[in-house]
Scaffold this motif. Structure first.
Motif, mmCIF file in Angstrom:
data_model
loop_
_atom_site.group_PDB
_atom_site.id
_atom_site.type_symbol
_atom_site.label_atom_id
_atom_site.label_comp_id
_atom_site.label_asym_id
_atom_site.label_seq_id
_atom_site.Cartn_x
_atom_site.Cartn_y
_atom_site.Cartn_z
ATOM 1 N N SER A 1 2.821 0.156 11.440
ATOM 2 C CA SER A 1 2.878 -1.274 11.735
ATOM 3 C C SER A 1 2.560 -2.126 10.501
ATOM 4 N N TYR A 2 2.272 -1.481 9.368
ATOM 5 C CA TYR A 2 1.954 -2.217 8.146
ATOM 6 C C TYR A 2 3.198 -2.355 7.269
ATOM 7 N N LYS A 3 3.209 -3.436 6.488
ATOM 8 C CA LYS A 3 4.266 -3.618 5.498
ATOM 9 C C LYS A 3 3.606 -3.673 4.129
ATOM 10 N N PHE A 4 4.335 -3.358 3.101
ATOM 11 C CA PHE A 4 3.770 -3.405 1.753
ATOM 12 C C PHE A 4 4.684 -4.231 0.862
ATOM 13 N N LYS A 5 4.149 -5.323 0.337
ATOM 14 C CA LYS A 5 4.958 -6.205 -0.500
ATOM 15 C C LYS A 5 4.668 -5.920 -1.961
ATOM 16 N N PHE A 6 5.689 -5.926 -2.777
ATOM 17 C CA PHE A 6 5.444 -5.786 -4.216
ATOM 18 C C PHE A 6 6.458 -6.600 -4.986
ATOM 19 N N ASN A 7 6.089 -6.924 -6.187
ATOM 20 C CA ASN A 7 6.921 -7.781 -7.014
ATOM 21 C C ASN A 7 8.030 -6.973 -7.658
ATOM 22 N N TRP B 1 -4.422 6.664 12.346
ATOM 23 C CA TRP B 1 -4.331 5.278 11.894
ATOM 24 C C TRP B 1 -2.848 4.926 11.869
ATOM 25 N N TYR B 2 -2.432 3.944 12.683
ATOM 26 C CA TYR B 2 -1.011 3.650 12.823
ATOM 27 C C TYR B 2 -0.505 2.807 11.659
ATOM 28 N N LEU B 3 -0.203 3.455 10.554
ATOM 29 C CA LEU B 3 0.236 2.725 9.366
ATOM 30 C C LEU B 3 1.660 2.201 9.495
ATOM 31 N N THR C 1 10.406 -8.579 -9.878
ATOM 32 C CA THR C 1 10.945 -9.223 -11.081
ATOM 33 C C THR C 1 10.615 -8.430 -12.347
ATOM 34 N N LEU D 1 3.024 -4.912 -14.562
ATOM 35 C CA LEU D 1 3.007 -6.332 -14.193
ATOM 36 C C LEU D 1 2.076 -7.104 -15.123
ATOM 37 N N VAL D 2 0.934 -6.506 -15.445
ATOM 38 C CA VAL D 2 -0.086 -7.205 -16.226
ATOM 39 C C VAL D 2 -0.640 -6.280 -17.295
ATOM 40 N N GLY E 1 -3.741 -5.226 -18.786
ATOM 41 C CA GLY E 1 -5.143 -5.354 -18.380
ATOM 42 C C GLY E 1 -6.054 -5.757 -19.517
ATOM 43 N N CYS F 1 1.470 -8.805 6.231
ATOM 44 C CA CYS F 1 1.833 -7.391 6.062
ATOM 45 C C CYS F 1 1.326 -6.482 7.175
ATOM 46 N N PHE G 1 -5.039 -9.475 -20.249
ATOM 47 C CA PHE G 1 -5.016 -10.263 -19.024
ATOM 48 C C PHE G 1 -3.878 -11.286 -19.035
ATOM 49 N N GLU H 1 -6.326 -4.064 -13.121
ATOM 50 C CA GLU H 1 -5.749 -4.873 -14.197
ATOM 51 C C GLU H 1 -5.560 -6.324 -13.766
#
Lengths: 379, 175
Positions: free
Chosen positions: B31-37, B27-29, B39, B70-71, B73, A112, B76, A67
């Motif tokens: 060490s990963y971060k996940f950003k999300f909105n 797979w060493y996940l 608002t 968020l959107v 689709g 990240c 758009f 999307e």
């Protein structure tokens, strides 16, 4: 060959730790590109994304981005290399004659995940990984040392590339803030933290967060959309051997062959006089010199002698290049966008006067294993 | 072996197959971060604490998204309006999954449903209450949100959906 034009672009500012959600950033880039060209969602016929499962920390990294990237009810696909390779895929789609507008977007968020640690997994698990910890920085150290030894280039000459690019980045409002260093000296570069001797901290393109998007259209549509399209005159791409030991690291054979292919398509005989500006993806400072030589701008080992400042004989990376910020998967795409800005006269403070023909490159792999080069021309 | 001999057959590759070895990998996940909105989900999550449901609406195509998106689709653009929706819903479609407890070996039949909330245009994935008989489930079955006792302002505040009768008071339109 049918002419394909670049009709719009958008780049999110580079941040080292962006206050953005991943999807928001992608939406800003692709919506921004459409708005810039004055187009609507229904005009999109194909969407090519460029992300990497390893960099995003999830498999099928494009499945959540349908999307936000504009792929809803459109023809959508992904390239898992550099953004510049996604442009190639988009170009091929448009050249097939089935599409009137291709949206190409690429980028990721290096904040990240540990970028250089993830690249430890690039070496061969059977023959290389058990013996030594080699990632992209260490292999860049191999390449830089090999180049310096073979041609007698000094570390100071390579540090000058960093000084020039960081100074250029200071003029680019979209460059990474930490990389905008207008008063940097050669001494500062050589005295910055050692990453893999002889590579120092400032010689490494800093991984950061960003997404960029580009619009491609066939000639007829391109002229309807904008008065100032930039035409893709030629493209060349080549892949070197996977094993570092199978390559001559003092040069870059794949860039040489990619350049030959692109120049022959664009009809360029003398690159150093015909090309007005170059935007090269130099993941490490010495790569800019190696690329400049392979592109025929200078003789082998003489890359440092080119006057590559913004007002020089052949400006290289007036935007600051990858040393001004390297969002994995987006950097090559940003190089193409920066070259487009130069040709349409939208580059602002770092505008090269009278630029008519430009080259932009993208790369992927250790020591620039795979290279792609575009020859672009203004309208 | 010369190049020419090699080309004659593929046997020279196949004879190596018996020497293949399999190694575990990971797979060493971590060490990963996940950003999300947040608002676009904050007002929604805040309302959950009060046992209220809201959805966002695209002002271009008027579709109402539950859960919020968020959107849009299709258009758009970002959906920019919030609308109240009811806690009653109907089963849009369902599938019965058989979940086996790895320790006891006991198999549970659980209907997984797509829930169409009254007032929303999209459906969401959910589970039905454990006391609902699998055989009684049907498309269009009226259901209602079963709230968790202690709500923390997360999507898990909706514990599951209870079956309601066709003539239940819950389904009646109230102002």
């Amino acid at each position: 060959m049918q002419k394909v034009g670049i009709v719009g672009y958008y780049q999110v500012k580079l941040y080292s730790d962006a206050n953005y959600g991943r999807y928001e950033m992608i939406f800003e880039a692709s919506r921004g590109a459409l708005d810039k060209a004055g187009l609507k969602k229904k005009d999109i016929s194909t969407v090519i994304s460029c992300t990497n499962d390893y960099y995003d920390g999830r498999t099928i990294s494009n499945c959540f981005t349908v999307e936000v990237g504009g792929g809803y009810m459109a023809d959508e696909s992904k390239v898992e290399m550099d953004g510049a390779h996604a442009v190639l895929y988009g170009l091929m789609r448009v050249l097939s004659g089935n599409h009137n507008l291709a949206v190409v977007w690429g980028g990721s968020m290096a904040s990240c995940y540990p970028y250089h640690a993830a690249r430890l997994y690039e070496t061969d698990p059977t023959w290389e990984r058990p013996l030594a910890y080699v990632n992209d920085i260490t292999s860049a150290g191999f390449q830089m040392r090999a180049y310096m030894e073979k041609y007698g280039v000094t570390a100071e000459e390579i540090a000058k590339v960093v000084v020039k690019n960081k100074k250029n980045a200071a003029k680019n409002p979209l460059a990474l803030e930490e990389a905008q260093l207008a008063n940097l000296s050669v001494k500062d570069v050589l005295n910055s933290g050692i990453y893999a001797d002889p590579v120092t901290e400032l010689m490494v393109a800093p991984p950061c967060d960003s997404v960029a998007a580009l619009l491609l259209a066939p000639e007829k549509q391109a002229l309807k959309i904008t008065d100032k399209p930039v035409w893709i005159k030629g493209v060349g791409y080549n892949q070197d051997a996977y094993y570092l030991g199978d390559r001559d690291l003092s040069g870059c054979k794949s860039m040489n062959l990619a350049a030959k292919m692109a120049y022959s398509a664009a009809g360029i005989k003398d690159p150093s006089s015909e090309i007005d500006v170059a935007e090269l993806f130099e993941a490490y400072a010495h790569e800019e010199l190696i690329f400049a030589e392979e592109l025929g701008f200078a003789d082998k080992g003489k890359g440092a002698e080119i006057n590559s400042a913004i007002n020089g004989d052949l400006p290289i990376n007036p935007s600051g290049g990858a040393l001004g910020g390297n969002p994995p998967c987006g950097t090559g795409l940003i190089r193409v966008i920066e070259a487009v800005k130069q040709l349409t006269g939208e580059a602002g403070e770092y505008q090269v006067k009278g630029a008519k023909k430009a080259v932009a490159s993208g790369q992927i792999g250790m020591c620039a294993q795979n290279n792609i080069l575009y020859v672009l021309e203004g309208n | 072996m010369s190049k020419m001999t090699q080309r004659k057959s593929l046997e020279y590759i196949k004879k190596d197959y018996k020497r293949t070895r399999t190694l575990p990998g990971s797979w060493y996940l971590a060490s990963y971060k996940f950003k999300f909105n947040i608002t676009h989900m904050k007002p929604f999550l805040e309302k959950l604490k009060e046992k209220k449901l809201i959805a966002n609406q695209c002002s271009s195509c008027n579709r109402v998204f539950f859960p919020p998106r968020l959107v849009c689709g299709k258009c758009f653009v970002k959906p920019d309006k919030w609308v109240d929706i009811r806690d009653t819903a109907s089963v849009s479609t369902y599938a019965i999954s058989y979940l086996k407890d790895p320790e006891t070996g006991e198999v549970q039949q659980r209907p997984m449903v797509l829930v169409h909330h009254d007032g929303a245009d999209t459906t969401s994935i959910a589970e039905l209450a454990p006391d609902v008989n699998v055989k009684d489930t049907y498309v269009g079955m009226p259901i209602k949100v079963h709230w968790r006792d202690e709500r923390t302002g997360g999507i898990m505040d909706i514990e599951y959906y209870d079956k309601v009768d066709d003539d239940s008071d819950d389904l009646r339109y109230k102002k």
